[in-house]
Write an enzyme that holds these catalytic residues in place. Structure first.
Site, PDB file in Angstrom:
ATOM      1  N   HIS A 194       2.523   4.086  -4.284  1.00  0.00           N
ATOM      2  CA  HIS A 194       1.588   2.961  -4.272  1.00  0.00           C
ATOM      3  C   HIS A 194       1.961   1.900  -3.240  1.00  0.00           C
ATOM      4  O   HIS A 194       1.576   0.746  -3.358  1.00  0.00           O
ATOM      5  CB  HIS A 194       1.487   2.286  -5.650  1.00  0.00           C
ATOM      6  CG  HIS A 194       1.089   3.217  -6.740  1.00  0.00           C
ATOM      7  ND1 HIS A 194      -0.095   3.928  -6.726  1.00  0.00           N
ATOM      8  CD2 HIS A 194       1.727   3.583  -7.876  1.00  0.00           C
ATOM      9  CE1 HIS A 194      -0.170   4.667  -7.807  1.00  0.00           C
ATOM     10  NE2 HIS A 194       0.925   4.495  -8.515  1.00  0.00           N
TER      11      HIS A 194
ATOM     12  N   ARG B  99       0.552 -14.769   1.328  1.00  0.00           N
ATOM     13  CA  ARG B  99       1.606 -14.822   2.357  1.00  0.00           C
ATOM     14  C   ARG B  99       1.161 -13.999   3.544  1.00  0.00           C
ATOM     15  O   ARG B  99       0.108 -13.377   3.523  1.00  0.00           O
ATOM     16  CB  ARG B  99       2.879 -14.205   1.782  1.00  0.00           C
ATOM     17  CG  ARG B  99       2.592 -12.796   1.253  1.00  0.00           C
ATOM     18  CD  ARG B  99       3.820 -12.052   0.818  1.00  0.00           C
ATOM     19  NE  ARG B  99       3.506 -10.910  -0.017  1.00  0.00           N
ATOM     20  CZ  ARG B  99       3.209  -9.699   0.424  1.00  0.00           C
ATOM     21  NH1 ARG B  99       3.170  -9.462   1.717  1.00  0.00           N
ATOM     22  NH2 ARG B  99       2.926  -8.720  -0.406  1.00  0.00           N
TER      23      ARG B  99
ATOM     24  N   GLU C 104      -6.431  -1.034 -16.312  1.00  0.00           N
ATOM     25  CA  GLU C 104      -7.536  -0.895 -15.373  1.00  0.00           C
ATOM     26  C   GLU C 104      -7.980   0.551 -15.379  1.00  0.00           C
ATOM     27  O   GLU C 104      -7.154   1.449 -15.587  1.00  0.00           O
ATOM     28  CB  GLU C 104      -7.066  -1.235 -13.944  1.00  0.00           C
ATOM     29  CG  GLU C 104      -7.412  -2.616 -13.499  1.00  0.00           C
ATOM     30  CD  GLU C 104      -6.910  -2.945 -12.094  1.00  0.00           C
ATOM     31  OE1 GLU C 104      -6.566  -2.023 -11.326  1.00  0.00           O
ATOM     32  OE2 GLU C 104      -6.864  -4.133 -11.773  1.00  0.00           O
TER      33      GLU C 104
HETATM   34  P1  ADP Z   1       2.421  -5.864   1.821  1.00  0.00           P
HETATM   35  O1  ADP Z   1       1.932  -6.219   0.437  1.00  0.00           O
HETATM   36  O2  ADP Z   1       2.690  -7.011   2.720  1.00  0.00           O
HETATM   37  O3  ADP Z   1       1.589  -4.829   2.434  1.00  0.00           O
HETATM   38  P2  ADP Z   1       4.622  -4.661   0.476  1.00  0.00           P
HETATM   39  O4  ADP Z   1       3.768  -4.336  -0.698  1.00  0.00           O
HETATM   40  O5  ADP Z   1       5.417  -3.575   1.055  1.00  0.00           O
HETATM   41  O6  ADP Z   1       3.809  -5.210   1.673  1.00  0.00           O
HETATM   42  O7  ADP Z   1       5.539  -5.873   0.062  1.00  0.00           O
HETATM   43  C1  ADP Z   1       6.155  -6.704   1.023  1.00  0.00           C
HETATM   44  C2  ADP Z   1       7.588  -6.935   0.711  1.00  0.00           C
HETATM   45  O8  ADP Z   1       7.737  -7.664  -0.461  1.00  0.00           O
HETATM   46  C3  ADP Z   1       8.411  -5.699   0.541  1.00  0.00           C
HETATM   47  O9  ADP Z   1       9.692  -5.986   1.043  1.00  0.00           O
HETATM   48  C4  ADP Z   1       8.427  -5.516  -0.962  1.00  0.00           C
HETATM   49  O10 ADP Z   1       9.557  -4.785  -1.366  1.00  0.00           O
HETATM   50  C5  ADP Z   1       8.477  -6.937  -1.412  1.00  0.00           C
HETATM   51  N1  ADP Z   1       7.802  -7.267  -2.658  1.00  0.00           N
HETATM   52  C6  ADP Z   1       6.495  -7.497  -2.825  1.00  0.00           C
HETATM   53  N2  ADP Z   1       6.222  -7.902  -4.052  1.00  0.00           N
HETATM   54  C7  ADP Z   1       7.394  -7.937  -4.713  1.00  0.00           C
HETATM   55  C8  ADP Z   1       7.786  -8.296  -6.022  1.00  0.00           C
HETATM   56  N3  ADP Z   1       6.924  -8.720  -6.927  1.00  0.00           N
HETATM   57  N4  ADP Z   1       9.079  -8.186  -6.350  1.00  0.00           N
HETATM   58  C9  ADP Z   1       9.961  -7.778  -5.455  1.00  0.00           C
HETATM   59  N5  ADP Z   1       9.663  -7.449  -4.193  1.00  0.00           N
HETATM   60  C10 ADP Z   1       8.404  -7.532  -3.824  1.00  0.00           C
HETATM   61  P1  ADP Z   2       0.860  -4.344  -5.803  1.00  0.00           P
HETATM   62  O1  ADP Z   2       0.915  -5.740  -6.287  1.00  0.00           O
HETATM   63  O2  ADP Z   2       2.014  -3.525  -6.230  1.00  0.00           O
HETATM   64  O3  ADP Z   2       0.565  -4.283  -4.358  1.00  0.00           O
HETATM   65  P2  ADP Z   2      -1.906  -3.483  -6.213  1.00  0.00           P
HETATM   66  O4  ADP Z   2      -2.775  -3.891  -7.351  1.00  0.00           O
HETATM   67  O5  ADP Z   2      -2.195  -4.130  -4.921  1.00  0.00           O
HETATM   68  O6  ADP Z   2      -0.390  -3.714  -6.611  1.00  0.00           O
HETATM   69  O7  ADP Z   2      -1.994  -1.905  -6.063  1.00  0.00           O
HETATM   70  C1  ADP Z   2      -1.175  -1.188  -5.165  1.00  0.00           C
HETATM   71  C2  ADP Z   2      -1.741   0.219  -4.978  1.00  0.00           C
HETATM   72  O8  ADP Z   2      -1.824   0.914  -6.224  1.00  0.00           O
HETATM   73  C3  ADP Z   2      -3.154   0.271  -4.435  1.00  0.00           C
HETATM   74  O9  ADP Z   2      -3.186   0.196  -3.037  1.00  0.00           O
HETATM   75  C4  ADP Z   2      -3.636   1.622  -4.949  1.00  0.00           C
HETATM   76  O10 ADP Z   2      -3.137   2.678  -4.166  1.00  0.00           O
HETATM   77  C5  ADP Z   2      -2.997   1.704  -6.306  1.00  0.00           C
HETATM   78  N1  ADP Z   2      -3.903   1.169  -7.349  1.00  0.00           N
HETATM   79  C6  ADP Z   2      -3.884  -0.069  -7.884  1.00  0.00           C
HETATM   80  N2  ADP Z   2      -4.843  -0.231  -8.820  1.00  0.00           N
HETATM   81  C7  ADP Z   2      -5.492   0.949  -8.881  1.00  0.00           C
HETATM   82  C8  ADP Z   2      -6.590   1.449  -9.683  1.00  0.00           C
HETATM   83  N3  ADP Z   2      -7.192   0.702 -10.610  1.00  0.00           N
HETATM   84  N4  ADP Z   2      -6.992   2.725  -9.482  1.00  0.00           N
HETATM   85  C9  ADP Z   2      -6.376   3.514  -8.569  1.00  0.00           C
HETATM   86  N5  ADP Z   2      -5.355   3.113  -7.805  1.00  0.00           N
HETATM   87  C10 ADP Z   2      -4.899   1.846  -7.953  1.00  0.00           C
END
Ligand code: ADP
Ligand code: ADP
Ligand code: MG
Length: 492
Positions: free
Chosen positions: A234, A291, A199
């Site tokens: 992140h 979720r 991306e």
């Molecule tokens: P939210 O997406 O609800 O804002 P988080 O990104 O912190 O919150 O994720 C919620 C919970 O799920 C956390 O305990 C995180 O460690 C866990 N988690 C999320 N996605 C995964 C994954 N793919 N593998 C392992 N743990 C995950």
């Molecule tokens: P996760 O499944 O770990 O939550 P996300 O795609 O939701 O992954 O991204 C988590 C965080 O990573 C975002 O909130 C942002 O801070 C950063 N991020 C993800 N994609 C981008 C991008 N294309 N450019 C800049 N920051 C990004």
């Protein structure tokens, strides 16, 4: 639904059980060895031991949890977040066993659990996406070509990633090959799926997400946005609703997009559609979380909707009673995730026991936690201790309440993100609403926390000296007793 088993632990298990109780539904907790006396176990009507402490031997064992549901006659399973909440196979096993899975269909979980499948599913809905690939890439030469066409910096992301894990920023062509190989092997070991894609790395974005609710009768609504730009690694630490930068028009546009994302996978239940918003206020779809989200309380505070109650009603096949036009934003809510982490040491997990644990109270304060004084924070799970949520009729009031509540929150025995939260709330850029996902890197200096600690330690030392001076007289009058006590203490 008469009895719900909550396939989770900690604050979220309690959060779900509280609403179930209010709805007259019985609750079943499951627990691992280390959680034998945990708060969620004590709260539930029944509790079933499911295995040793590591989550792979307990909270991730779908079959064992299903057995516990059958054994207790539970007719619904709520997965919370993390663990099995986004496991399509588990959702299917639950449904096949004739038990209601309180979440979307296995098909919807499967699609949205893969960031690539999600991008594919929403294609026909005209949803803006971050420039990049829509297929997995494993050839470094191809990756270089793509990266050049969208221009550096780019982000390599794991399709199955989550929780901020599995992402690598690449700024030059020279480092792409190595970073990509690393990303693939990390994705394989962390998520069991080595698919990565590219991306464009958006340089100064805000993370804005939209809460949606969908029933099994074709109704989909959105409950406005949550601003989640204050992140480390992140992953979110501070969230708020509403966001200070959305205009009503932008809110509506993003809300409608989120509804379409939900429609694209026949979504049902509560879900979150995540977007990045760039400096010019263009928004891009990131992913959908199928979720209940960690930060859901801020939405509950500004809308008055109990999201868990809605999840349960939807799982009972009831029609949504809330119409889009019924909803409006009332006031402002902030959330601080209180993690057992040391903000002075790059947010490293801080292991220990809650020697002191006193939560803040009073107007506009909500604490969702899963621990009590004297308990240890287990090393096996996510190190979140609590979520501190404050509410006020304005952002300013919610903010002042947050500072007051942080000051009133006493935790000793380990380091937490509380002082980091205080830093954020007092930072001018945060106060002015002028921040992006780079906030921590740009503005937070761990030395500030170290300095604060040093001052506190010095203060404690001066207080000790003062008390000794003050009591000198008494100490002289009765020299034997205290000195013996002191000696004894030192000897044993
Ligand atoms: P939210 O997406 O609800 O804002 P988080 O990104 O912190 O919150 O994720 C919620 C919970 O799920 C956390 O305990 C995180 O460690 C866990 N988690 C999320 N996605 C995964 C994954 N793919 N593998 C392992 N743990 C995950
Ligand atoms: P996760 O499944 O770990 O939550 P996300 O795609 O939701 O992954 O991204 C988590 C965080 O990573 C975002 O909130 C942002 O801070 C950063 N991020 C993800 N994609 C981008 C991008 N294309 N450019 C800049 N920051 C990004
Ligand atoms: Mg995300």
């Amino acid at each position: 639904m008469k009895k719900i088993l909550v396939a989770n632990r900690g604050e979220i298990a309690l959060r779900v059980m509280r609403t179930a109780k209010e709805m007259g539904i019985k609750t079943v907790a499951v627990f691992s060895d280390v959680d034998r006396t945990a708060a969620h176990v004590l709260f539930a009507d029944e509790a079933i031991h499911i295995g040793p402490s590591p989550s792979a031997q307990s909270y991730l064992l779908g079959e064992r949890i299903l057995e516990a549901a059958k054994q207790t006659g539970a007719d619904g399973i709520h997965p919370g977040y993390g663990f099995l909440s986004e496991n399509a196979e588990f959702a299917k096993q639950v449904t096949d066993a004739g038990i209601a899975f309180i979440g979307p269909s296995p098909a919807a979980i499967r699609i949205m659990g893969s960031k690539l499948a999600a991008k594919d599913a929403v294609k026909s809905y005209n949803i803006p996406m971050v420039p990049g690939t829509d297929k997995a890439v494993d050839d470094p030469d191809e990756a270089i070509k793509i990266a050049k066409s969208i221009s550096f910096p780019i982000l390599i992301k794991a399709s199955a990633g989550g929780g901020g894990k599995g992402m690598r920023v690449v700024t030059h062509e020279g480092e792409l090959k190595e970073q990509m190989e690393r990303a693939i092997s990390e994705a394989k070991s962390a998520f069991g799926d080595g698919s990565v894609f590219i991306e464009k790395y958006i340089q100064a974005p805000r993370h804005i997400e939209i809460q949606v609710l969908a029933d099994n009768h074709g109704n989909v609504i959105h409950l406005f946005e949550r601003e989640c730009s204050i992140q480390r690694r992140h992953q979110k630490v501070v969230e708020e609703a509403p966001s200070v930068v959305l205009t009503p028009e932008l809110r509506e546009a993003m809300g409608n997009c989120a509804i379409n994302v939900a429609r694209s996978c026949n979504y049902s239940g509560a879900g979150t559609v995540e977007f990045l918003l760039d400096e010019d206020k263009n928004f891009y779809f990131l992913e959908m979380n199928t979720r209940l989200q960690v930060e859901h309380p801020v939405t509950e505070m500004i809308t008055g909707v109990d999201l868990v109650a809605e999840q349960i009603r939807i799982a009972r096949n009831e029609e949504l009673q809330i119409k889009q036009s019924d909803l409006s934003i009332s006031g402002h809510a902030l959330e601080l995730r209180v993690y057992a982490e040391d903000p002075a040491e790059n947010f490293m997990p801080s292991i220990g026991t809650l020697s002191t644990y006193q939560i803040p109270k009073g107007p506009g304060v909500r604490v969702d936690d899963g621990y009590a004084e004297g308990m240890e924070i287990p090393i096996y799970y996510d190190p979140m201790i609590a979520k501190l949520i404050t509410y006020g009729s304005t952002r300013e009031i919610a903010l002042q309440r947050m500072i007051r509540a942080i000051d009133e929150y006493y935790i000793s025995g380990l380091f937490t993100t509380l002082p980091f939260g205080r830093f954020v709330m007092k930072n001018e850029h945060f106060i002015n609403g002028n921040f992006t996902t780079n906030f921590v890197n740009e503005h937070f200096d761990p030395a500030l926390i170290k300095e604060e600690r040093k001052e506190e330690a010095e203060l404690a030392a001066s207080l000790a000296v003062y008390l000794i001076e003050k009591n000198k007289k008494k100490l002289r009058i009765q020299p034997s007793q205290p000195s013996i006590a002191w000696k004894n203490r030192r000897n044993h």
